[in-house]
Design an enzyme around this catalytic site. Structure first.
Site, PDB file in Angstrom:
ATOM      1  N   HIS A   1       0.849  -1.172   0.000  1.00 46.52           N
ATOM      2  CA  HIS A   1       0.000   0.000   0.000  1.00 46.52           C
ATOM      3  C   HIS A   1       0.891   1.231   0.000  1.00 46.52           C
ATOM      4  O   HIS A   1       0.803   2.071   0.888  1.00 46.52           O
ATOM      5  CB  HIS A   1      -0.954  -0.029   1.193  1.00 46.52           C
ATOM      6  CG  HIS A   1      -1.795  -1.273   1.257  1.00 46.52           C
ATOM      7  ND1 HIS A   1      -2.443  -1.712   2.385  1.00 46.52           N
ATOM      8  CD2 HIS A   1      -2.106  -2.182   0.293  1.00 46.52           C
ATOM      9  CE1 HIS A   1      -3.110  -2.832   2.118  1.00 46.52           C
ATOM     10  NE2 HIS A   1      -2.911  -3.141   0.857  1.00 46.52           N
TER      11      HIS A   1
HETATM   12  C1  LIG Z   1      -0.288  -9.368  -1.713  1.00 48.49           C
HETATM   13  C2  LIG Z   1      -1.121  -8.130  -1.916  1.00 48.49           C
HETATM   14  C3  LIG Z   1      -2.329  -7.989  -1.250  1.00 48.49           C
HETATM   15  C4  LIG Z   1      -3.098  -6.843  -1.440  1.00 48.49           C
HETATM   16  N1  LIG Z   1      -4.304  -6.768  -0.818  1.00 48.49           N
HETATM   17  C5  LIG Z   1      -5.071  -5.662  -0.995  1.00 48.49           C
HETATM   18  C6  LIG Z   1      -6.351  -5.578  -0.398  1.00 48.49           C
HETATM   19  O1  LIG Z   1      -6.830  -6.480   0.272  1.00 48.49           O
HETATM   20  N2  LIG Z   1      -7.060  -4.435  -0.579  1.00 48.49           N
HETATM   21  C7  LIG Z   1      -6.586  -3.390  -1.313  1.00 48.49           C
HETATM   22  O2  LIG Z   1      -7.271  -2.367  -1.400  1.00 48.49           O
HETATM   23  N3  LIG Z   1      -5.384  -3.472  -1.926  1.00 48.49           N
HETATM   24  C8  LIG Z   1      -4.626  -4.576  -1.788  1.00 48.49           C
HETATM   25  N4  LIG Z   1      -3.428  -4.666  -2.419  1.00 48.49           N
HETATM   26  C9  LIG Z   1      -2.999  -3.535  -3.272  1.00 48.49           C
HETATM   27  C10 LIG Z   1      -3.626  -3.621  -4.658  1.00 48.49           C
HETATM   28  O3  LIG Z   1      -3.214  -4.791  -5.290  1.00 48.49           O
HETATM   29  C11 LIG Z   1      -3.222  -2.407  -5.467  1.00 48.49           C
HETATM   30  O4  LIG Z   1      -3.693  -1.242  -4.785  1.00 48.49           O
HETATM   31  C12 LIG Z   1      -3.814  -2.378  -6.869  1.00 48.49           C
HETATM   32  O5  LIG Z   1      -3.521  -3.544  -7.574  1.00 48.49           O
HETATM   33  C13 LIG Z   1      -3.253  -1.167  -7.602  1.00 48.49           C
HETATM   34  O6  LIG Z   1      -3.754  -1.096  -8.919  1.00 48.49           O
HETATM   35  P1  LIG Z   1      -2.865  -0.389 -10.036  1.00 48.49           P
HETATM   36  O7  LIG Z   1      -3.644  -0.422 -11.284  1.00 48.49           O
HETATM   37  O8  LIG Z   1      -2.387   0.914  -9.523  1.00 48.49           O
HETATM   38  O9  LIG Z   1      -1.548  -1.311 -10.150  1.00 48.49           O
HETATM   39  P2  LIG Z   1      -1.415  -2.855 -10.530  1.00 48.49           P
HETATM   40  O10 LIG Z   1      -2.701  -3.541 -10.286  1.00 48.49           O
HETATM   41  O11 LIG Z   1      -0.208  -3.382  -9.874  1.00 48.49           O
HETATM   42  O12 LIG Z   1      -1.143  -2.813 -12.100  1.00 48.49           O
HETATM   43  C14 LIG Z   1      -0.003  -2.183 -12.661  1.00 48.49           C
HETATM   44  C15 LIG Z   1       0.396  -2.918 -13.932  1.00 48.49           C
HETATM   45  O13 LIG Z   1       1.323  -2.109 -14.659  1.00 48.49           O
HETATM   46  C16 LIG Z   1       2.314  -2.943 -15.226  1.00 48.49           C
HETATM   47  N5  LIG Z   1       3.515  -2.130 -15.495  1.00 48.49           N
HETATM   48  C17 LIG Z   1       4.336  -1.575 -14.571  1.00 48.49           C
HETATM   49  N6  LIG Z   1       5.333  -0.902 -15.191  1.00 48.49           N
HETATM   50  C18 LIG Z   1       5.139  -1.049 -16.519  1.00 48.49           C
HETATM   51  C19 LIG Z   1       5.850  -0.601 -17.662  1.00 48.49           C
HETATM   52  N7  LIG Z   1       6.961   0.150 -17.554  1.00 48.49           N
HETATM   53  N8  LIG Z   1       5.383  -0.930 -18.894  1.00 48.49           N
HETATM   54  C20 LIG Z   1       4.256  -1.691 -19.034  1.00 48.49           C
HETATM   55  N9  LIG Z   1       3.556  -2.155 -17.962  1.00 48.49           N
HETATM   56  C21 LIG Z   1       3.979  -1.822 -16.721  1.00 48.49           C
HETATM   57  C22 LIG Z   1       2.544  -4.004 -14.179  1.00 48.49           C
HETATM   58  O14 LIG Z   1       3.157  -5.154 -14.718  1.00 48.49           O
HETATM   59  C23 LIG Z   1       1.115  -4.239 -13.661  1.00 48.49           C
HETATM   60  O15 LIG Z   1       0.476  -5.275 -14.368  1.00 48.49           O
HETATM   61  C24 LIG Z   1      -2.635  -5.801  -2.283  1.00 48.49           C
HETATM   62  C25 LIG Z   1      -1.431  -5.953  -2.958  1.00 48.49           C
HETATM   63  C26 LIG Z   1      -0.676  -7.107  -2.781  1.00 48.49           C
HETATM   64  C27 LIG Z   1       0.587  -7.256  -3.534  1.00 48.49           C
END
Ligand SMILES: Cc1cc2nc3c(=O)[nH]c(=O)nc-3n(C[C@H](O)[C@H](O)[C@H](O)COP(=O)(O)OP(=O)(O)OC[C@H]3O[C@@H](n4cnc5c(N)ncnc54)[C@H](O)[C@@H]3O)c2cc1C
Ligand code: SF4
Length: 579
Positions: free
Chosen positions: A506
């Site tokens: 987080h």
């Molecule tokens: C083990 C774990 C448990 C969690 N539990 C919770 C929970 O219970 N509740 C909660 O609210 N949140 C939880 N989270 C946090 C939650 O997963 C994230 O807040 C959420 O996934 C964020 O979404 P996002 O789209 O910002 O990033 P992500 O879902 O991580 O997606 C980002 C994507 O961008 C891609 N990417 C990165 N850099 C590049 C690049 N240069 N070029 C192309 N692609 C790229 C990555 O490969 C990834 O697929 C948890 C996280 C983890 C790891």
């Protein structure tokens, strides 16, 4: 390369939301995702997915750190070193991002969280906030975000009890699903909390309770509390993930292309530096490709978003000495603690029954500004919760601190405690400070020679006070559960940030939302002040951290911006807010 209307960097939660919103609006959209394609079948099929060593220890779904990582130091002036082994946080990779292997605790922010500086100044006076604490209001109200919290709950089929949390902001609709009954550890927690005068309630869970069809027509199945949630993909289509809630309706859309194994290294700008012309990426064959696009959506997770802006020269980098500049400013994290109850053999917890969020219970009395901080002298708080994500054989064996760590003594301690212990955790907010920030590392580079992100972070006195207070309350609840004995893990002054221990993924800040370009990277619609055809989504936009899991707020901010992009930006272009 043929130009597209919009290129989206990353196919996790925010990338999938934006792919749906922009293709619904008729745009030609290209998603570039650095990791592989993954779906429930075949990638998360049972029993192969229930492999703790492969997924929860070696991190098969996580970002491979040998190719790209972040460097970390505690304070300015130190040399940062690369984060080479997973510990403190886990970064996603491939379809679904971290959303494929998250837990599914889906919280709304407290209304106070969104106007934190104003709330504390009004209630406790301006001097209450330490000088070096750089917290700020979002400039967006809970009421404005409410329809989008509500929508995301429907998309993910959140199970919960409306009104259960007496501190939650007003909601326009009940949760779309009824909560799962509490598992035994949560029952004991809830009973003890009630005896102490609290009002425990089910943790809002994006682990489906029953057969559920979301507003997009995508169906989920009931969670069976398999205990392989955190760190794993769900084999039952029960845990909300981009691939179980949104991506199924995107497949086959003629105006959407998704290129996996495509690693974006920068956003390209025109000679004015005020217009993005596309992105540069390294494709699956290692070839560098320039992709023209009229609009760029950065959805690559908090840290990667900040790195991409810095690499691309978008926005002024933050300087901790002068306090000027905005990109990298206000990095924050969370401070967690655990209190573990050890019962005698008459209390059988069945620890292997667990889920990321389903069956858990919480209290919210000591979070946000839900209590009088005046006499405590700290800002922020923590949500306190109990439950079990599982009882897996390698890392989910809580033992008292004095138990032997190996050999026959360890075996007999495991035998004694495995089925008879349960934990209560606090999820504490962390405020932002002038000397906690992100910038580009001057030394270390990724496998392609591109500079890594550098994190400068350690705890501040405010957070030690916050965790001492909230963890003491958690300890009182555990004592009221009447265990034989109890142990607590609480950070204390002198304990530095330890990257080796998992705490939470987080991470927040670095490309924050605010009211004007001098205090933020983004306006209220997640649009870059400096380059208006670049939009940035993820917890990078939080000006400080909250005492909840972040994804409910991340998604609400994304849907809020998407609505404005569709209603206004796609017609008029240009800045959506004039500073
Ligand atoms: C083990 C774990 C448990 C969690 N539990 C919770 C929970 O219970 N509740 C909660 O609210 N949140 C939880 N989270 C946090 C939650 O997963 C994230 O807040 C959420 O996934 C964020 O979404 P996002 O789209 O910002 O990033 P992500 O879902 O991580 O997606 C980002 C994507 O961008 C891609 N990417 C990165 N850099 C590049 C690049 N240069 N070029 C192309 N692609 C790229 C990555 O490969 C990834 O697929 C948890 C996280 C983890 C790891
Ligand atoms: S605990 Fe439930 S939601 Fe989590 S992986 Fe197992 S079945 Fe899926």
């Amino acid at each position: 390369m043929k130009p597209v209307d919009a290129v989206i960097i990353g196919y996790g939660w925010t990338g999938a939301i934006m792919a749906k919103e922009l293709t619904d609006a008729g745009l030609s959209v290209l998603v570039l995702e650095r990791g592989p394609e993954r779906d429930t079948a075949p990638d998360f099929e049972y029993p192969r997915i229930a492999d703790e060593l492969k997924y929860a220890v070696r991190g098969d779904l996580w970002q491979p750190l040998a190719g790209e990582t972040v460097t970390i130091r505690h304070k300015p002036g130190e040399i940062a070193v690369p984060y080479r082994q997973y510990g403190s946080f886990i970064l996603g990779n491939g379809t679904g991002g971290a959303g494929a292997h998250w837990n599914g605790q889906q919280w709304r922010a407290s209304p106070n969280d969104l106007r934190i500086r104003s709330v504390y100044e009004e209630r406790y006076g301006k001097k209450f906030i330490p000088d070096d604490m750089s917290i700020q209001d979002y400039g967006i109200s809970y009421e404005e975000l409410e329809p989008y919290f509500d929508h995301f709950e429907k998309v993910t089929g959140v199970a919960g009890t409306a009104g259960g949390n007496p501190f939650e902001g007003k909601r326009s609709n009940p949760f779309p699903q009824q909560p799962m009954p509490p598992i035994l550890s949560s029952q004991l927690f809830a009973k003890a909390a009630r005896e102490l005068g609290y009002q425990p309630f089910p943790v809002p869970a994006a682990n489906s309770t029953a057969a559920y069809t979301n507003p997009y027509g995508v169906r989920m199945g009931p969670c069976n509390l398999c205990g392989y949630c955190e760190g794993f993909g769900c084999f039952l289509y029960s845990k909300a993930a981009p691939q179980t809630t949104i991506i199924p309706v995107l497949k086959g859309r003629s105006n959407l292309q998704v290129r996996h194994n495509s690693y974006v290294t920068r956003i390209l700008l025109d000679s004015s530096g005020k217009l993005a012309t596309g992105v540069r990426y390294i494709d699956a064959n290692g070839k560098q490709v320039d992709q023209p696009a009229a609009m760029v959506v950065l959805a690559s997770f908090q840290m990667n978003n900040v790195r991409m802006l810095l690499l691309s020269g978008i926005g002024k980098p933050y300087d901790p000495v002068t306090g000027k500049g905005v990109v990298g400013k206000n990095y924050a994290y969370q401070m967690v603690s655990s209190s573990t109850a050890f019962f005698d053999e008459s209390v059988n917890m069945n620890p292997f029954i667990g889920a990321g969020a389903a069956g858990q219970q919480a209290i919210d009395d000591y979070n946000a500004d839900h209590f009088d901080h005046g006499k405590h002298g700290f800002v922020g708080g923590a949500m306190i919760f109990a439950g079990a994500t599982g009882g897996r054989p390698i890392v989910q064996m809580p033992l008292p601190p004095d138990a032997p760590r190996w050999g026959s003594g360890w075996k007999s301690a495991v035998r004694k405690h495995y089925a008879h212990s349960s934990s209560v955790a606090t999820m504490g907010s962390v405020m932002s400070y002038r000397d906690r920030y992100l910038d580009l590392d001057p030394t270390y580079r990724d496998a392609h020679g591109v500079p890594l992100l550098r994190m400068t972070f350690d705890w501040h006195p405010n957070e030690y006070k916050m965790t001492a207070f909230t963890s003491a309350r958690a300890g009182e609840i555990v004592s009221a559960m009447k265990p034989q004995r109890m142990s607590q893990h609480i950070l204390k002054p002198g304990d530095s940030y330890d990257v080796r221990v998992y705490q939470s993924t987080h991470n927040t800040g670095g490309a924050i939302i605010g009211t004007n370009p001098s205090n933020s990277v983004l306006n209220r619609y997640s649009q870059c002040w400096d380059v208006p055809n670049v939009f940035v989504f993820g917890a990078s936009s939080f000006p400080q951290n909250i005492g909840y899991n972040p994804t409910g707020l991340v998604a609400a901010l994304t849907y809020f911006a998407a609505a404005k992009i569709r209603s206004t930006y796609l017609k008029t272009g240009g800045a959506l807010v004039h500073a």
